[in-house]
Scaffold this active site. Structure first.
Site, PDB file in Angstrom:
ATOM      1  N   HIS A 118       0.813  -1.212   0.000  1.00 26.23           N
ATOM      2  CA  HIS A 118       0.000   0.000   0.000  1.00 26.23           C
ATOM      3  C   HIS A 118       0.851   1.269   0.000  1.00 26.23           C
ATOM      4  O   HIS A 118       0.352   2.353   0.272  1.00 26.23           O
ATOM      5  CB  HIS A 118      -0.960  -0.011   1.201  1.00 26.23           C
ATOM      6  CG  HIS A 118      -1.979  -1.100   1.119  1.00 26.23           C
ATOM      7  ND1 HIS A 118      -2.801  -1.456   2.170  1.00 26.23           N
ATOM      8  CD2 HIS A 118      -2.320  -1.937   0.100  1.00 26.23           C
ATOM      9  CE1 HIS A 118      -3.586  -2.459   1.795  1.00 26.23           C
ATOM     10  NE2 HIS A 118      -3.316  -2.769   0.554  1.00 26.23           N
ATOM     11  N   CYS A 149       7.738  23.261  -8.536  1.00 25.61           N
ATOM     12  CA  CYS A 149       7.096  23.518  -9.834  1.00 25.61           C
ATOM     13  C   CYS A 149       5.680  24.053  -9.659  1.00 25.61           C
ATOM     14  O   CYS A 149       5.035  24.441 -10.630  1.00 25.61           O
ATOM     15  CB  CYS A 149       7.081  22.258 -10.703  1.00 25.61           C
ATOM     16  SG  CYS A 149       5.744  21.101 -10.324  1.00 25.61           S
TER      17      CYS A 149
HETATM   18 ZN    ZN Z   1       6.908  19.362  -9.310  1.00 29.86          ZN
END
Ligand code: ZN
Length: 234
Positions: A118, A149
């Protein structure tokens, strides 16, 4: 370790351990699904709903509020059962640990071959650029943990509605099919995919250790109704 389990292991050449939530309760990590476990507190929707892919996508902030509140096992330490399994691996008898737990305690105890069906709270990736982040980047974040980002960092945890990693599954099946001894501990064997795995085992010794009865008790060579942490760690 319980003498009966030890004797079987000493006469095994390829043992595999399959563990569930009960393995970690001795380390202070509550069982996900137990009545008094973390799923039954202070959240308006069920934990199964919160820990689903749909909820993660549509209610990301709420998902992380729950996740950071309930899934932070970073300060937990391995218990004697984790260390015992690592020692049997060093002796060359235990070939793999297959676990449904997310806490990484087997590795912390020294186990090398650990298959986390899991996933793990210790691995985290940006949803877009796949940059990797340590668990602290999630648990110490404020609000939604965000990559450089700009996208969301997602824990490498298999949420409800998500598929298990096929490579991990295949490796787990390979070990079970090759094992002469399979120890299953701390799981009721009612949650996917654990139940299906038992039927793949063709070896000699099936050891079941769980507080409550399981559907496979009668098929076991040795069945112990007790805490797996206690039985393996004693
Ligand atoms: Zn990223």
């Amino acid at each position: 370790m319980d003498e009966r389990v030890r004797e079987i292991l000493e006469n095994s050449r390829y043992a595999v351990f399959f563990g569930g939530a009960g393995m970690s309760t001795e380390s202070g990590i509550p069982d996900f699904r137990s009545k008094d476990g973390l799923y039954h507190q202070k959240y308006p929707v069920s934990p199964e709903t919160i820990l689903s892919h749909t909820y993660f996508m549509n209610h990301t902030e709420e998902f992380f509020r729950f996740y950071k509140d309930k899934m932070n096992s970073l300060s937990a330490e391995p218990n004697p059962a984790h260390y015992a399994l690592a020692e049997w691996e060093r002796r060359g008898i235990l070939k793999a640990v297959i676990t449904q737990n997310l806490d990484g305690l087997h590795q912390k105890a020294g186990s090398q071959c650990v298959l986390e069906l899991h996933g793990s709270v210790r691995r985290n990736f940006c949803y877009r650029c796949r940059k990797s982040y340590p668990a602290e980047a999630i648990f110490e974040s404020i609000g939604i943990p965000t990559c450089t980002c700009g996208d969301v960092i997602k824990p490498d945890v298999v949420l409800y509605e998500e598929a298990l990693n096929p490579e991990t599954v295949n490796e787990a099946i390979f070990h079970i099919e090759n094992a002469d001894t399979l120890i299953i501990g701390g799981t009721s064997l009612t949650v996917y995919p654990a139940a299906g795995y038992v039927s793949l085992f063709k070896g000699k010794n099936l050891i079941l250790i769980n507080r409550d009865p399981t559907p496979y008790d009668s098929a076991a060579t040795l069945c112990i109704h007790d805490s797996v942490g206690k039985i393996l760690g004693m």
